[in-house]
Design a protein around this motif. Structure first.
Motif, PDB file in Angstrom:
ATOM      1  N   ILE A 285      45.787  41.469  38.739  1.00 33.18           N
ATOM      2  CA  ILE A 285      46.699  42.327  37.987  1.00 33.18           C
ATOM      3  C   ILE A 285      46.002  42.762  36.704  1.00 33.18           C
ATOM      4  CG2 ILE A 285      48.924  42.487  36.817  1.00 33.18           C
ATOM      5  CD1 ILE A 285      49.984  40.358  38.679  1.00 33.18           C
ATOM      6  N   TYR A 286      45.984  44.088  36.445  1.00 33.80           N
ATOM      7  CA  TYR A 286      45.335  44.669  35.275  1.00 33.80           C
ATOM      8  C   TYR A 286      46.415  45.186  34.325  1.00 33.80           C
ATOM      9  CZ  TYR A 286      41.889  44.992  39.074  1.00 33.80           C
ATOM     10  OH  TYR A 286      41.092  44.730  40.145  1.00 33.80           O
ATOM     11  N   PHE A 287      46.245  44.923  33.031  1.00 32.83           N
ATOM     12  CA  PHE A 287      47.288  45.331  32.092  1.00 32.83           C
ATOM     13  C   PHE A 287      46.696  45.539  30.696  1.00 32.83           C
ATOM     14  CE2 PHE A 287      47.022  40.764  32.323  1.00 32.83           C
ATOM     15  CZ  PHE A 287      47.088  40.333  31.009  1.00 32.83           C
ATOM     16  N   ASN A 288      47.462  46.209  29.852  1.00 32.37           N
ATOM     17  CA  ASN A 288      47.100  46.448  28.448  1.00 32.37           C
ATOM     18  C   ASN A 288      45.701  47.040  28.267  1.00 32.37           C
ATOM     19  OD1 ASN A 288      49.574  45.491  27.713  1.00 32.37           O
ATOM     20  ND2 ASN A 288      48.838  43.522  26.932  1.00 32.37           N
ATOM     21  N   LYS A 289      45.305  47.922  29.169  1.00 33.98           N
ATOM     22  CA  LYS A 289      44.066  48.702  29.090  1.00 33.98           C
ATOM     23  C   LYS A 289      42.777  47.922  29.281  1.00 33.98           C
ATOM     24  CE  LYS A 289      45.897  52.357  26.094  1.00 33.98           C
ATOM     25  NZ  LYS A 289      45.681  53.126  24.851  1.00 33.98           N
ATOM     26  N   SER A 290      42.749  46.634  28.931  1.00 35.88           N
ATOM     27  CA  SER A 290      41.466  45.921  29.002  1.00 35.88           C
ATOM     28  C   SER A 290      41.595  44.444  29.382  1.00 35.88           C
ATOM     29  CB  SER A 290      40.729  46.037  27.662  1.00 35.88           C
ATOM     30  OG  SER A 290      41.518  45.534  26.611  1.00 35.88           O
ATOM     31  N   TYR A 291      42.689  44.056  30.024  1.00 40.02           N
ATOM     32  CA  TYR A 291      42.873  42.666  30.414  1.00 40.02           C
ATOM     33  C   TYR A 291      43.260  42.572  31.891  1.00 40.02           C
ATOM     34  CZ  TYR A 291      42.949  41.701  25.399  1.00 40.02           C
ATOM     35  OH  TYR A 291      42.626  41.609  24.074  1.00 40.02           O
ATOM     36  N   SER A 292      42.888  41.454  32.504  1.00 35.51           N
ATOM     37  CA  SER A 292      43.266  41.227  33.896  1.00 35.51           C
ATOM     38  C   SER A 292      43.398  39.733  34.163  1.00 35.51           C
ATOM     39  CB  SER A 292      42.247  41.840  34.858  1.00 35.51           C
ATOM     40  OG  SER A 292      41.004  41.176  34.771  1.00 35.51           O
ATOM     41  N   ILE A 293      44.213  39.417  35.175  1.00 30.03           N
ATOM     42  CA  ILE A 293      44.382  38.038  35.641  1.00 30.03           C
ATOM     43  C   ILE A 293      44.167  38.022  37.150  1.00 30.03           C
ATOM     44  CG2 ILE A 293      45.986  36.123  35.958  1.00 30.03           C
ATOM     45  CD1 ILE A 293      47.302  36.880  33.342  1.00 30.03           C
ATOM     46  N   THR A 294      43.348  37.105  37.604  1.00 31.42           N
ATOM     47  CA  THR A 294      43.028  36.985  39.027  1.00 31.42           C
ATOM     48  C   THR A 294      43.393  35.593  39.526  1.00 31.42           C
ATOM     49  OG1 THR A 294      41.164  38.507  38.786  1.00 31.42           O
ATOM     50  CG2 THR A 294      41.196  37.121  40.755  1.00 31.42           C
ATOM     51  N   VAL A 295      43.982  35.535  40.714  1.00 28.00           N
ATOM     52  CA  VAL A 295      44.257  34.268  41.393  1.00 28.00           C
ATOM     53  C   VAL A 295      43.758  34.404  42.829  1.00 28.00           C
ATOM     54  CG1 VAL A 295      46.006  32.635  42.147  1.00 28.00           C
ATOM     55  CG2 VAL A 295      46.292  33.825  39.972  1.00 28.00           C
ATOM     56  N   ASP A 296      43.030  33.400  43.309  1.00 33.98           N
ATOM     57  CA  ASP A 296      42.516  33.481  44.673  1.00 33.98           C
ATOM     58  C   ASP A 296      42.413  32.098  45.293  1.00 33.98           C
ATOM     59  OD1 ASP A 296      39.337  32.679  45.010  1.00 33.98           O
ATOM     60  OD2 ASP A 296      39.927  33.114  42.945  1.00 33.98           O
ATOM     61  N   GLY A 297      42.279  32.067  46.605  1.00 32.92           N
ATOM     62  CA  GLY A 297      42.108  30.813  47.323  1.00 32.92           C
ATOM     63  C   GLY A 297      41.157  30.994  48.490  1.00 32.92           C
ATOM     64  N   SER A 298      40.462  29.924  48.849  1.00 35.76           N
ATOM     65  CA  SER A 298      39.577  29.942  50.011  1.00 35.76           C
ATOM     66  C   SER A 298      39.848  28.703  50.852  1.00 35.76           C
ATOM     67  CB  SER A 298      38.105  29.982  49.589  1.00 35.76           C
ATOM     68  OG  SER A 298      37.775  28.831  48.832  1.00 35.76           O
ATOM     69  N   TYR A 299      39.648  28.846  52.170  1.00 32.54           N
ATOM     70  CA  TYR A 299      39.925  27.727  53.068  1.00 32.54           C
ATOM     71  C   TYR A 299      38.876  27.682  54.169  1.00 32.54           C
ATOM     72  CZ  TYR A 299      42.525  24.329  55.806  1.00 32.54           C
ATOM     73  OH  TYR A 299      42.903  23.192  56.469  1.00 32.54           O
ATOM     74  N   GLY A 300      38.112  26.577  54.183  1.00 32.30           N
ATOM     75  CA  GLY A 300      37.111  26.390  55.221  1.00 32.30           C
ATOM     76  C   GLY A 300      37.046  24.947  55.657  1.00 32.30           C
TER      77      GLY A 300
END
Length: 217
Positions: free
Chosen positions: A74-89
């Motif tokens: 999610i990108y917001f306020n012109k210059s900030y972002s938050i990322t959430v991810d997961g991997s499964y192996g």
């Protein structure tokens, strides 16, 4: 960690490593968290406004370790972002053969040096990740938990309509707590031969991610 059962044979003592009782629960929790992440992403996409951008991403480097990866940004306020991810192996290897198994969940809060809402080019962030691993090459394997936190640098560029590539590297604090094990043919099971806890400074992130950003209204 892993429960230890003491077996005795001809007055010798062997430490048998059995899978942790909460392994299934942890993996179920991971699957639920991944599903909730996707549901939240879809919900946000349906209600996206022109002031924010939302994207789906997958780390191609994670796929190379046979751990499929999926995340949302999610990108917001012109210059900030938050990322959430997961991997499964975590494929359930018996322990007899060589293996590289992992699962993890992580996230990053980033600042983009461009302030024109393009969210491209250089960015710097704080990242965290936690999960489990099982790595075995040769006779000895290591199975345990890892937590990472550090500073991540990345660069992002467009490769087509709404499609982007983001490459980055992170360094910081790494904590690993694991059992060392070997396969014992007498009992046809894994046997712990030691345990270790390590705190170190090292690489906390490595990604080459393919991203799709949903068009804004």
């Amino acid at each position: 960690m892993y429960s230890v059962v003491i077996l005795s044979l001809n007055h010798s003592v062997t430490y048998k490593v059995t899978p942790p009782k909460n392994t299934d629960m942890k993996q179920t929790t991971f699957a639920k968290a991944w599903l909730i992440l996707l549901m939240l992403t879809v919900s946000q996409c349906l209600h996206a406004q022109s002031s924010s951008k939302i994207g789906l991403r997958t780390n191609l480097a994670s796929w190379l370790t046979l751990a499929p990866n999926l995340g949302a940004e999610i990108y917001f306020n012109k210059s900030y972002s938050i990322t959430v991810d997961g991997s499964y192996g975590w494929w359930g290897f018996s322990g007899k053969q060589n293996a590289f198994q992992t699962w993890s969940i992580g996230g990053e809060a980033a600042y983009w040096f461009k302030t024109d809402s393009s969210f491209s080019g250089h960015h710097l962030g704080l990242s965290v990740r936690s999960g489990q691993f099982d790595v075995k090459y040769g006779d000895t394997g290591r199975r345990g938990q890892a937590s990472l936190a550090g500073i991540a640098y990345g660069y992002n560029w467009c490769i087509g309509n709404n499609w982007l590539i983001d490459a980055g590297l992170g360094i910081g604090y790494v904590r690993k707590k694991y059992d060392k094990y070997e396969w014992d043919d007498r009992f046809d099971d894994l046997h712990r031969i030691g345990k270790s806890t390590r705190n170190s400074f090292g690489m906390t992130d490595l990604h080459v991610s393919l991203i799709y950003r949903f068009p804004t209204k």
